[in-house]
Design an enzyme around this catalytic site. Structure first.
Site, PDB file in Angstrom:
ATOM      1  N   HIS A 280      41.263  81.121  27.633  1.00 20.28           N
ATOM      2  CA  HIS A 280      40.563  79.989  28.240  1.00 20.28           C
ATOM      3  C   HIS A 280      41.064  78.694  27.621  1.00 20.28           C
ATOM      4  O   HIS A 280      41.359  78.652  26.437  1.00 20.28           O
ATOM      5  CB  HIS A 280      39.043  80.109  28.014  1.00 20.28           C
ATOM      6  CG  HIS A 280      38.250  79.301  28.984  1.00 20.28           C
ATOM      7  ND1 HIS A 280      38.012  77.962  28.797  1.00 20.28           N
ATOM      8  CD2 HIS A 280      37.662  79.642  30.151  1.00 20.28           C
ATOM      9  CE1 HIS A 280      37.301  77.518  29.823  1.00 20.28           C
ATOM     10  NE2 HIS A 280      37.075  78.509  30.661  1.00 20.28           N
ATOM     11  N   GLU A 337      35.759  85.613  34.024  1.00 20.67           N
ATOM     12  CA  GLU A 337      36.255  86.415  35.142  1.00 20.67           C
ATOM     13  C   GLU A 337      36.410  87.900  34.811  1.00 20.67           C
ATOM     14  O   GLU A 337      36.448  88.728  35.710  1.00 20.67           O
ATOM     15  CB  GLU A 337      37.633  85.890  35.606  1.00 20.67           C
ATOM     16  CG  GLU A 337      37.747  84.404  35.750  1.00 20.67           C
ATOM     17  CD  GLU A 337      36.944  83.860  36.909  1.00 20.67           C
ATOM     18  OE1 GLU A 337      36.069  84.577  37.412  1.00 20.67           O
ATOM     19  OE2 GLU A 337      37.195  82.710  37.297  1.00 20.67           O
TER      20      GLU A 337
HETATM   21  N1  COA Z   1      47.504  86.826  28.656  1.00 11.06           N
HETATM   22  C1  COA Z   1      48.524  86.739  27.774  1.00 11.06           C
HETATM   23  N2  COA Z   1      48.804  85.635  27.046  1.00 11.06           N
HETATM   24  C2  COA Z   1      48.001  84.576  27.236  1.00 11.06           C
HETATM   25  C3  COA Z   1      46.928  84.579  28.123  1.00 11.06           C
HETATM   26  C4  COA Z   1      46.692  85.771  28.850  1.00 11.06           C
HETATM   27  N3  COA Z   1      45.666  85.862  29.708  1.00 11.06           N
HETATM   28  N4  COA Z   1      46.303  83.389  28.101  1.00 11.06           N
HETATM   29  C5  COA Z   1      46.992  82.638  27.221  1.00 11.06           C
HETATM   30  N5  COA Z   1      48.018  83.356  26.704  1.00 11.06           N
HETATM   31  C6  COA Z   1      48.975  82.883  25.743  1.00 11.06           C
HETATM   32  C7  COA Z   1      50.140  82.133  26.389  1.00 11.06           C
HETATM   33  O1  COA Z   1      51.171  82.990  26.756  1.00 11.06           O
HETATM   34  C8  COA Z   1      50.510  81.175  25.318  1.00 11.06           C
HETATM   35  O2  COA Z   1      51.278  81.856  24.356  1.00 11.06           O
HETATM   36  P1  COA Z   1      52.568  81.125  23.698  1.00 11.06           P
HETATM   37  O3  COA Z   1      52.014  79.907  23.017  1.00 11.06           O
HETATM   38  O4  COA Z   1      53.111  82.161  22.771  1.00 11.06           O
HETATM   39  O5  COA Z   1      53.472  80.802  24.857  1.00 11.06           O
HETATM   40  C9  COA Z   1      49.191  80.822  24.656  1.00 11.06           C
HETATM   41  O6  COA Z   1      48.318  81.907  24.922  1.00 11.06           O
HETATM   42  C10 COA Z   1      48.570  79.559  25.188  1.00 11.06           C
HETATM   43  O7  COA Z   1      48.555  79.630  26.599  1.00 11.06           O
HETATM   44  P2  COA Z   1      48.412  78.361  27.558  1.00 11.06           P
HETATM   45  O8  COA Z   1      48.873  78.729  28.921  1.00 11.06           O
HETATM   46  O9  COA Z   1      49.020  77.132  26.941  1.00 11.06           O
HETATM   47  O10 COA Z   1      46.873  78.140  27.549  1.00 11.06           O
HETATM   48  P3  COA Z   1      46.048  77.428  28.653  1.00 11.06           P
HETATM   49  O11 COA Z   1      44.980  76.710  27.968  1.00 11.06           O
HETATM   50  O12 COA Z   1      46.870  76.642  29.614  1.00 11.06           O
HETATM   51  O13 COA Z   1      45.538  78.724  29.431  1.00 11.06           O
HETATM   52  C11 COA Z   1      44.440  79.983  30.989  1.00 11.06           C
HETATM   53  C12 COA Z   1      44.298  78.929  29.900  1.00 11.06           C
HETATM   54  C13 COA Z   1      43.070  80.358  31.490  1.00 11.06           C
HETATM   55  C14 COA Z   1      45.251  79.377  32.159  1.00 11.06           C
HETATM   56  C15 COA Z   1      45.184  81.217  30.439  1.00 11.06           C
HETATM   57  O14 COA Z   1      44.468  81.753  29.354  1.00 11.06           O
HETATM   58  C16 COA Z   1      45.451  82.276  31.507  1.00 11.06           C
HETATM   59  O15 COA Z   1      46.439  82.200  32.231  1.00 11.06           O
HETATM   60  N6  COA Z   1      44.540  83.319  31.602  1.00 11.06           N
HETATM   61  C17 COA Z   1      44.684  84.322  32.620  1.00 11.06           C
HETATM   62  C18 COA Z   1      44.128  83.831  33.958  1.00 11.06           C
HETATM   63  C19 COA Z   1      42.630  83.717  33.927  1.00 11.06           C
HETATM   64  O16 COA Z   1      41.936  84.554  33.385  1.00 11.06           O
HETATM   65  N7  COA Z   1      42.143  82.660  34.580  1.00 11.06           N
HETATM   66  C20 COA Z   1      40.720  82.393  34.651  1.00 11.06           C
HETATM   67  C21 COA Z   1      40.327  81.331  33.696  1.00 11.06           C
HETATM   68  S1  COA Z   1      38.580  81.141  33.572  1.00 11.06           S
END
Ligand code: COA
Length: 416
Positions: A280, A337
């Site tokens: 998140h 989710e």
């Molecule tokens: N699975 C695997 N790795 C994950 C991850 C996941 N669900 N969520 C974050 N990470 C990792 C990223 O790969 C990244 O690693 P790195 O720094 O080695 O490249 C790190 O965590 C940070 O990720 P980042 O994309 O910068 O974080 P964010 O704040 O933009 O991401 C989300 C937030 C929700 C977009 C992300 O956690 C995600 O894609 N989750 C899956 C989709 C989801 O559940 N969406 C509903 C949200 S309520």
């Protein structure tokens, strides 16, 4: 002299980029405060979510969804009479305009439920009063219309695509019970109504999340509440936001057995894919809503088929185990989710309708945010740091090469 603006991406800047002018560009607006709200507060470090100061841990077990709608729209918890009045108003506004129902019969049965929901919510504007400038009044009355009718659209499409006639809403049932009744054609058991009610309460608001922000941006142009709610639904759809739970269910179905979870996660991460329902932007602990959803997923599973909850639990554990091994020190937690998937699946809702269910709950928050925005409006219009080619002369058509290259190369050539 360099022709193009130089950008530096530095690990020290996290997700930010430094432009040639020294302006820090926060990718994804991470950590940027873009406004204020009295509606809800997400405290990511503590893992706390409150609606107008009430902790979600108190609201989830004790409040009904209609009570939370009142709290968000009118600023305080309702007394008995106020709650009764709102329930009556919501129930009286559940019916869809008949032409919209007829138009739903003409949609291909293969249509994605979120496409249908977005289209029909937008269509609601066609049947609401229009002001002199062509806009619709944005007020608590239209908010109540939208909150009341969203579940009717979801249930109607669910039946139409199954080749069944939609069932008219009942006035004597709660939002949660009426939804299940309209979908299944029979009164739901108490446990199912309670679970869906809690789900709707948990999903009702979440500060400036992407879809709410989209709604506020749209409303800030003085577009009306139907336009802004439609923007919100469109923004909810993606799997980095409300589109995740359907994909969580897809993973659970693919995994099939709890003991296959670890191998599945390893494969997924090897392909550099994300584990849906985990991680998140704001919460650096477990999402406080996940705790309630996990309990519900377990209880509903125990009463029907425990497999989906068991796989989800094993998958959450495996995700952390594998991530710890591959990226020591990194921990990601289940978000709202993750356990939504086994919860809604146990209620008999198919995975491609999960995001629509999210919209049913969040319509309360979206409309409250739209009204809050309009009450003290200022156009939301941020800036961007330009990263394209510098100003260069226009090239007449007959002087353009057949192998043009991109804009930056053209600028370099023109300025050489
Ligand atoms: N699975 C695997 N790795 C994950 C991850 C996941 N669900 N969520 C974050 N990470 C990792 C990223 O790969 C990244 O690693 P790195 O720094 O080695 O490249 C790190 O965590 C940070 O990720 P980042 O994309 O910068 O974080 P964010 O704040 O933009 O991401 C989300 C937030 C929700 C977009 C992300 O956690 C995600 O894609 N989750 C899956 C989709 C989801 O559940 N969406 C509903 C949200 S309520």
């Amino acid at each position: 002299m360099p022709l193009l603006p130089k950008f530096k991406s530095s690990p020290a800047l996290g997700g930010s980029t430094l432009s040639h002018t020294g302006t820090v560009v926060d990718r994804g607006l991470e950590g940027v405060v873009v406004g204020t709200t009295e509606l809800s507060n997400v405290e990511g470090k503590e893992g706390r979510l409150t609606y107008r100061g009430y902790d979600i841990h108190d609201l989830a077990p004790h409040a009904c969804f209609e009570e939370v709608c009142y709290l968000l729209l009118f600023g305080q918890l309702p007394n008995k009479q106020q709650l009764e009045d709102l329930k009556v108003r919501l129930a009286a506004n559940r019916m869809l305009p008949q032409p919209l129902v007829e138009s739903m019969h003409t949609i291909p049965k293969t249509a994605w439920p979120m496409d249908v929901l977005r289209t029909i919510v937008s269509g609601l504007a066609l049947f609401s009063p229009v002001g002199e400038d062509g806009s619709h009044p944005s007020n608590p009355r239209s908010a109540i219309h939208l909150i009341a009718r969203t579940p009717t659209i979801v249930a109607a499409w669910d039946r139409i695509r199954r080749g069944l006639e939609p069932i008219e809403p009942r006035h004597d049932l709660s939002m949660a019970a009426n939804f299940l009744y309209m979908r299944n054609g029979e009164l739901p058991i108490t446990e199912a109504t309670e679970a869906l009610n809690t789900y709707l309460v948990l999903l009702a608001d979440h500060s400036y999340n992407a879809s709410t922000f989209a709604a506020r941006v749209c409303a800030s142009t003085r577009a009306d509440i139907y336009a802004a709610a439609t923007s919100a639904i469109a923004t909810l759809e993606g799997d980095l936001h409300g589109g995740a739970p359907g994909k969580v269910m897809h993973m659970l179905l693919e995994i099939g057995k709890p003991e296959r979870s670890e191998a599945y996660v390893r494969e997924l991460l090897k392909r550099r894919e994300r584990i849906m329902g985990m991680g998140h932007r704001e919460y650096k602990t477990r999402d406080p809503r996940a705790e309630h959803l996990e309990k519900m997923a377990k209880a509903l599973g125990d009463a029907s088929d425990p497999k989906w909850y068991q796989i989800a639990r094993a998958l959450e554990d495996a995700s952390n185990k594998v991530l710890q091994e591959e990226k020591p020190g990194m921990r990601i937690y289940a978000n709202v989710e993750f356990y939504t998937a086994p919860t809604l699946f146990s209620l008999g809702i198919p995975s491609d309708e999960f995001t629509c269910m999210f919209a049913c709950g969040r319509m309360a928050g979206w409309t409250a945010h739209i009204l809050e925005q309009l009450a003290d409006n200022r156009l939301i219009r941020p800036q961007a740091t330009y990263s394209g080619p510098p100003v260069h002369p226009f090239v007449p058509m007959d002087q353009r090469s057949t192998r043009q290259g991109n804009g930056k190369q053209q600028a370099e050539a023109a300025n050489a």
